[in-house]
Each structure stands twice: as structure tokens, then as C-alpha cells.
Design an enzyme around this catalytic site. Structure first.
Site, PDB file in Angstrom:
ATOM      1  N   GLU A  95       3.693   4.493   5.540  1.00 49.90           N
ATOM      2  CA  GLU A  95       2.514   3.624   5.549  1.00 49.90           C
ATOM      3  C   GLU A  95       1.350   4.345   4.874  1.00 49.90           C
ATOM      4  O   GLU A  95       1.213   5.562   5.001  1.00 49.90           O
ATOM      5  CB  GLU A  95       2.211   3.297   7.012  1.00 49.90           C
ATOM      6  CG  GLU A  95       1.179   2.266   7.329  1.00 49.90           C
ATOM      7  CD  GLU A  95       1.340   0.896   6.742  1.00 49.90           C
ATOM      8  OE1 GLU A  95       1.332   0.776   5.507  1.00 49.90           O
ATOM      9  OE2 GLU A  95       1.392  -0.072   7.502  1.00 49.90           O
ATOM     10  N   ARG A 135      -5.649  -0.051  -5.886  1.00 46.98           N
ATOM     11  CA  ARG A 135      -4.515   0.715  -5.365  1.00 46.98           C
ATOM     12  C   ARG A 135      -4.147   1.882  -6.289  1.00 46.98           C
ATOM     13  O   ARG A 135      -3.560   2.856  -5.845  1.00 46.98           O
ATOM     14  CB  ARG A 135      -3.285  -0.178  -5.202  1.00 46.98           C
ATOM     15  CG  ARG A 135      -3.409  -1.251  -4.153  1.00 46.98           C
ATOM     16  CD  ARG A 135      -2.067  -1.978  -3.994  1.00 46.98           C
ATOM     17  NE  ARG A 135      -2.186  -3.223  -3.280  1.00 46.98           N
ATOM     18  CZ  ARG A 135      -2.187  -3.345  -1.966  1.00 46.98           C
ATOM     19  NH1 ARG A 135      -2.103  -2.281  -1.212  1.00 46.98           N
ATOM     20  NH2 ARG A 135      -2.276  -4.524  -1.389  1.00 46.98           N
ATOM     21  N   GLY A 146       0.768  -1.236   0.000  1.00 45.99           N
ATOM     22  CA  GLY A 146       0.000   0.000   0.000  1.00 45.99           C
ATOM     23  C   GLY A 146       0.798   1.283   0.000  1.00 45.99           C
ATOM     24  O   GLY A 146       0.323   2.314  -0.459  1.00 45.99           O
ATOM     25  N   PHE A 205     -14.365   1.755   5.492  1.00 46.10           N
ATOM     26  CA  PHE A 205     -13.385   1.016   4.699  1.00 46.10           C
ATOM     27  C   PHE A 205     -13.060   1.855   3.472  1.00 46.10           C
ATOM     28  O   PHE A 205     -13.961   2.381   2.813  1.00 46.10           O
ATOM     29  CB  PHE A 205     -13.932  -0.358   4.284  1.00 46.10           C
ATOM     30  CG  PHE A 205     -12.949  -1.162   3.506  1.00 46.10           C
ATOM     31  CD1 PHE A 205     -11.858  -1.748   4.139  1.00 46.10           C
ATOM     32  CD2 PHE A 205     -13.078  -1.314   2.137  1.00 46.10           C
ATOM     33  CE1 PHE A 205     -10.923  -2.482   3.417  1.00 46.10           C
ATOM     34  CE2 PHE A 205     -12.151  -2.042   1.408  1.00 46.10           C
ATOM     35  CZ  PHE A 205     -11.071  -2.625   2.051  1.00 46.10           C
ATOM     36  N   GLU A 228      -4.507   2.025  11.124  1.00 44.53           N
ATOM     37  CA  GLU A 228      -5.846   1.836  11.671  1.00 44.53           C
ATOM     38  C   GLU A 228      -5.747   1.204  13.057  1.00 44.53           C
ATOM     39  O   GLU A 228      -5.628   1.909  14.041  1.00 44.53           O
ATOM     40  CB  GLU A 228      -6.682   0.969  10.717  1.00 44.53           C
ATOM     41  CG  GLU A 228      -8.140   0.966  11.066  1.00 44.53           C
ATOM     42  CD  GLU A 228      -8.989   0.371   9.948  1.00 44.53           C
ATOM     43  OE1 GLU A 228     -10.199   0.269  10.164  1.00 44.53           O
ATOM     44  OE2 GLU A 228      -8.477   0.010   8.883  1.00 44.53           O
ATOM     45  N   LYS A 256      -6.463   6.512  11.201  1.00 45.52           N
ATOM     46  CA  LYS A 256      -7.815   6.192  11.650  1.00 45.52           C
ATOM     47  C   LYS A 256      -7.770   5.856  13.144  1.00 45.52           C
ATOM     48  O   LYS A 256      -7.884   4.692  13.526  1.00 45.52           O
ATOM     49  CB  LYS A 256      -8.384   5.030  10.838  1.00 45.52           C
ATOM     50  CG  LYS A 256      -8.668   5.389   9.390  1.00 45.52           C
ATOM     51  CD  LYS A 256      -9.037   4.189   8.542  1.00 45.52           C
ATOM     52  CE  LYS A 256     -10.451   3.759   8.712  1.00 45.52           C
ATOM     53  NZ  LYS A 256     -10.838   2.682   7.777  1.00 45.52           N
ATOM     54  N   ASP A 268      -6.272  -1.006  -0.819  1.00 49.21           N
ATOM     55  CA  ASP A 268      -6.846  -1.984  -1.737  1.00 49.21           C
ATOM     56  C   ASP A 268      -8.051  -2.704  -1.152  1.00 49.21           C
ATOM     57  O   ASP A 268      -8.314  -2.653   0.048  1.00 49.21           O
ATOM     58  CB  ASP A 268      -5.794  -3.028  -2.109  1.00 49.21           C
ATOM     59  CG  ASP A 268      -5.543  -4.031  -0.992  1.00 49.21           C
ATOM     60  OD1 ASP A 268      -5.762  -5.243  -1.218  1.00 49.21           O
ATOM     61  OD2 ASP A 268      -5.148  -3.622   0.117  1.00 49.21           O
TER      62      ASP A 268
END
Length: 184
Positions: free
Chosen positions: A101, A167, A46, A154, A105, A133, A161
Site C-alpha cells: 500500500e 502519482r 497508488g 494531505f 491513514e 499516518k 494522488d
């Protein structure tokens, strides 16, 4: 059909992403300009779009490495099992590291990586994340540098992704319900 059509709502536009990358790079440059050869450690997969855009604005000597670490294994929820798929190759002892990153989360994965780097002798380990988050946080961890703080939705796009897809969308948004219907 375009991939962006699978979004129910765009939360962060391409222009906002570009602005955040520039702002974060300026902040990191200010903090690290006098540090000898820090390592930017991307957490695959990611991080790729964000790390590329961020590093375009970093104007000091540094090194780049990657780790592939997963706790999702497809789907929309973390399994809480952290697995290192690919380890980094650079020596970290007595080095300053900035983990790059796409999203923080629960914090479990990134905390495990940070703890591992400290165990290996890193001098400092900080985190830069495009998305934070904190309402989903399960461990005591906050990125030092963050682009945007969002809620529990989400998200897909810009490195984020769903089943290894989406992505490459240049925005960040909430997928339509029918896209993730089997994972709710």
C-alpha cells in the site's frame, strides 16, 4: 512548469524513498525467505511505484496480484465507503500475503481488504506501506512494515494522488493550497 512545482513542501526525497524501499525489502526478505511462494498484493492505483521499487529488491520466489479498492473517489478526504473495483485473481487459501500500500491513514480500506483475505482462507496477511499516518487511524490496524510515519497533511507524489494526478512525482510532499483549494 514541472509537477514538482505544485508542492509547497517536500517531506520525502527520491533518495529517502530509495533507501526505504531497500530497507523494507531486506526486512521482508528476512521474514519471508523460507515461506513458500508468498503473494504480494498491490492495492491499485497508488501502490504501483512503491511496489515496483520494493519488488526489485526482493530475491525469493513470489507471486504478484492486484486489487483496485477505493474509498476516496477524488478529493482529499475518505468517503468511508469501501468499494472493490477489481478483485485479485490468485487463490489465497492457505497462502501468505503481503499487502503493498502507498499509504495507510484511516485504515478502513486496508482492514476491509485484510478481513476479506482472511475470510477467503489466507494463512497470514501482513501490510507494507511507504507512508503510515497513525494519527488519522479510525480502526485497530498497524502496518507491520512501514517506510515513514507522517502527520495528517494531505500528500501527493510517488503513487499518492489528487484527482488521479501527481502519482508520478518521485518525491512525497504537501501540495500548495491553490492546488486543492476546492476540497478543504
Amino acid at each position: 512548469m514541472k509537477l514538482i512545482d505544485d508542492l509547497k513542501e517536500i517531506l520525502i526525497t527520491e533518495e529517502q524513498i530509495d533507501s526505504a524501499c531497500l530497507s523494507l525489502a531486506k526486512e521482508i526478505t528476512n521474514d519471508y525467505k523460507d515461506i513458500e511462494l508468498p503473494i504480494f498484493l498491490g492495492i491499485l492505483k497508488g501502490c504501483h511505484p512503491f511496489m515496483t521499487d520494493l519488488l526489485r529488491h526482493i530475491d525469493f520466489y513470489h507471486q504478484v496480484d492486484y486489487m483496485s479498492v477505493s474509498s476516496y473517489f477524488g478529493g482529499t478526504k475518505s468517503t468511508n465507503e469501501v468499494k472493490i473495483v477489481k478483485d485479485m485473481t490468485l487463490e489465497v487459501k492457505d497462502r501468505d500475503i503481503v499487502i503493498v500500500e502507498d499509504i495507510v491513514e484511516s485504515g478502513r480500506t486496508i482492514k476491509e481488504v485484510k478481513d476479506l483475505l482472511m475470510f477467503r482462507g489466507a494463512k497470514t496477511v501482513e501490510i507494507v506501506s511507504m507512508i503510515d499516518k497513525p494519527t488519522g487511524r479510525e480502526v485497530d490496524l498497524m502496518p507491520k512494515y512501514k517506510g515513514y510515519t507522517l502527520g495528517l497533511n494531505f500528500l501527493i507524489g510517488y503513487g499518492l494522488d489528487y484527482n488521479e494526478m501527481y502519482r508520478n512525482i518521485r518525491v512525497i510532499g504537501i501540495p500548495k493550497d491553490e492546488i486543492i483549494k476546492g476540497d478543504k
